[in-house]
Design an enzyme around this catalytic site. Structure first.
Site, short mmCIF file in Angstrom:
data_model
loop_
_atom_site.label_atom_id
_atom_site.label_comp_id
_atom_site.label_asym_id
_atom_site.label_seq_id
_atom_site.Cartn_x
_atom_site.Cartn_y
_atom_site.Cartn_z
N ILE A 81 5.97 14.07 3.13
CA ILE A 81 7.20 14.60 2.55
C ILE A 81 7.11 16.12 2.49
CG2 ILE A 81 8.75 14.55 0.57
CD1 ILE A 81 8.46 11.85 1.98
N TYR A 133 -8.49 9.67 -2.70
CA TYR A 133 -7.03 9.60 -2.89
C TYR A 133 -6.50 8.21 -2.53
CZ TYR A 133 -2.13 11.15 -2.55
OH TYR A 133 -0.77 11.30 -2.71
N SER A 134 -6.99 7.67 -1.42
CA SER A 134 -6.55 6.34 -0.99
C SER A 134 -6.95 5.28 -2.01
CB SER A 134 -7.13 6.00 0.38
OG SER A 134 -6.66 6.89 1.38
N ALA A 135 -8.15 5.41 -2.58
CA ALA A 135 -8.60 4.46 -3.59
C ALA A 135 -7.70 4.50 -4.82
CB ALA A 135 -10.05 4.76 -3.98
N SER A 168 1.29 6.10 -2.27
CA SER A 168 1.31 6.89 -1.04
C SER A 168 1.04 5.97 0.14
CB SER A 168 0.23 7.98 -1.11
OG SER A 168 0.00 8.55 0.17
N VAL A 195 -2.23 14.59 -17.92
CA VAL A 195 -2.25 13.13 -17.81
C VAL A 195 -3.66 12.57 -17.72
CG1 VAL A 195 0.04 13.03 -16.74
CG2 VAL A 195 -2.01 13.14 -15.28
N ASN A 208 4.45 9.95 -11.80
CA ASN A 208 4.47 10.64 -10.50
C ASN A 208 3.29 11.56 -10.24
OD1 ASN A 208 5.85 12.15 -8.14
ND2 ASN A 208 5.65 13.75 -9.69
#
Length: 243
Positions: A186, A153-155, A140, A61, A87
């Site tokens: 999860i 990751y948050s960005a 997330s 991707v 996803n």
């Protein structure tokens, strides 16, 4: 004719649970993978053994041209997707001063660029079906509230929320809904946390447990259904009450 949905990152974890659930719901599921062909084949076999239909598709991707080529070829051969579940995600955690260029770039390219790389080639064919449609993205809790050691990751995950909301506005007149699922912690069997860190994480979750991939899949099932036709431009958290 059965409606077809594409699920990226469907060889394991949350993606695999969503693919299996949508297969049980009666969709033809295009099971995407990058490297884990065995895992994807296992998921496709499970869908077929349960009476469903599907096929495999493979691409990275983060590689725009390869992604577009694979999707355009699949659509040309089999027809447009009625639904998409975007996803795929990776992490490269670390304190911000210690993050390297590659830690930032890989997370942004895979997690955020994939929104464009995957969805963009599919939108006009979806519109051409003249049957509405569903697009579901995966963000997330980190994208909603930020998380220590996950600035990259948050960005990326926050960017997915913004992109989802904007695309929902653009596609509403086509009766294509666009929504975002934002999972918390999860249990996919792949979480690696020290006991002290896990204990601390549990203190932030009012339900005092991790979620199950099947619970996320249940939410995706609803958002992909006809009855969810009035739900769009939403970010739905599934995190045990963390936020």
């Amino acid at each position: 004719m059965k409606r077809t949905v594409l699920v990226t990152g469907a060889s394991k974890g949350i993606g695999s649970a969503i693919a299996r659930q949508l297969g049980a719901d009666g969709f033809t599921v295009v099971v995407h993978y990058h490297r884990d062909e065995q895992g994807a084949s296992h998921i496709l076999a499970a869908i077929e053994q349960a009476g469903g239909n599907g096929r495999l598709i493979s691409f990275d991707v983060a590689r725009r041209d390869d992604t577009r080529r694979a999707l355009e070829q699949d659509i040309a051969q089999h027809g447009a997707y009625w639904g998409i579940v975007s996803n795929v995600g990776i992490t490269r955690d670390g304190a911000f001063p210690a993050l390297g260029d590659d830690d930032w770039d890989q997370v942004i390219h895979t997690n955020l660029d994939s929104f464009y790389n995957v969805i963009h080639p599919c939108v006009m064919p979806m519109i051409g079906l003249r049957d509405g449609g569903r697009i579901i993205t995966l963000s997330s809790v980190s994208g909603m509230m930020g998380n220590r050691g996950q600035v990259n990751y948050s960005a990326a995950k926050a960017g997915i929320i913004g992109a989802t909301k904007a695309l929902a506005v653009e596609l509403a007149k086509r009766k294509i809904t666009v929504n975002c699922i934002a999972p918390g912690l999860i249990d996919t069997g792949m979480i690696e946390m020290e006991e002290a860190a896990m204990s601390q994480a549990m203190q932030s979750i009012p339900l005092r447990r991790m979620g199950r991939a099947e619970e996320v899949a249940g939410l995706a099932s609803y958002l992909m259904s006809d009855i969810a036709g009035y739900v769009t431009r939403q970010t739905i958290a599934i995190n045990g009450g963390m936020l």
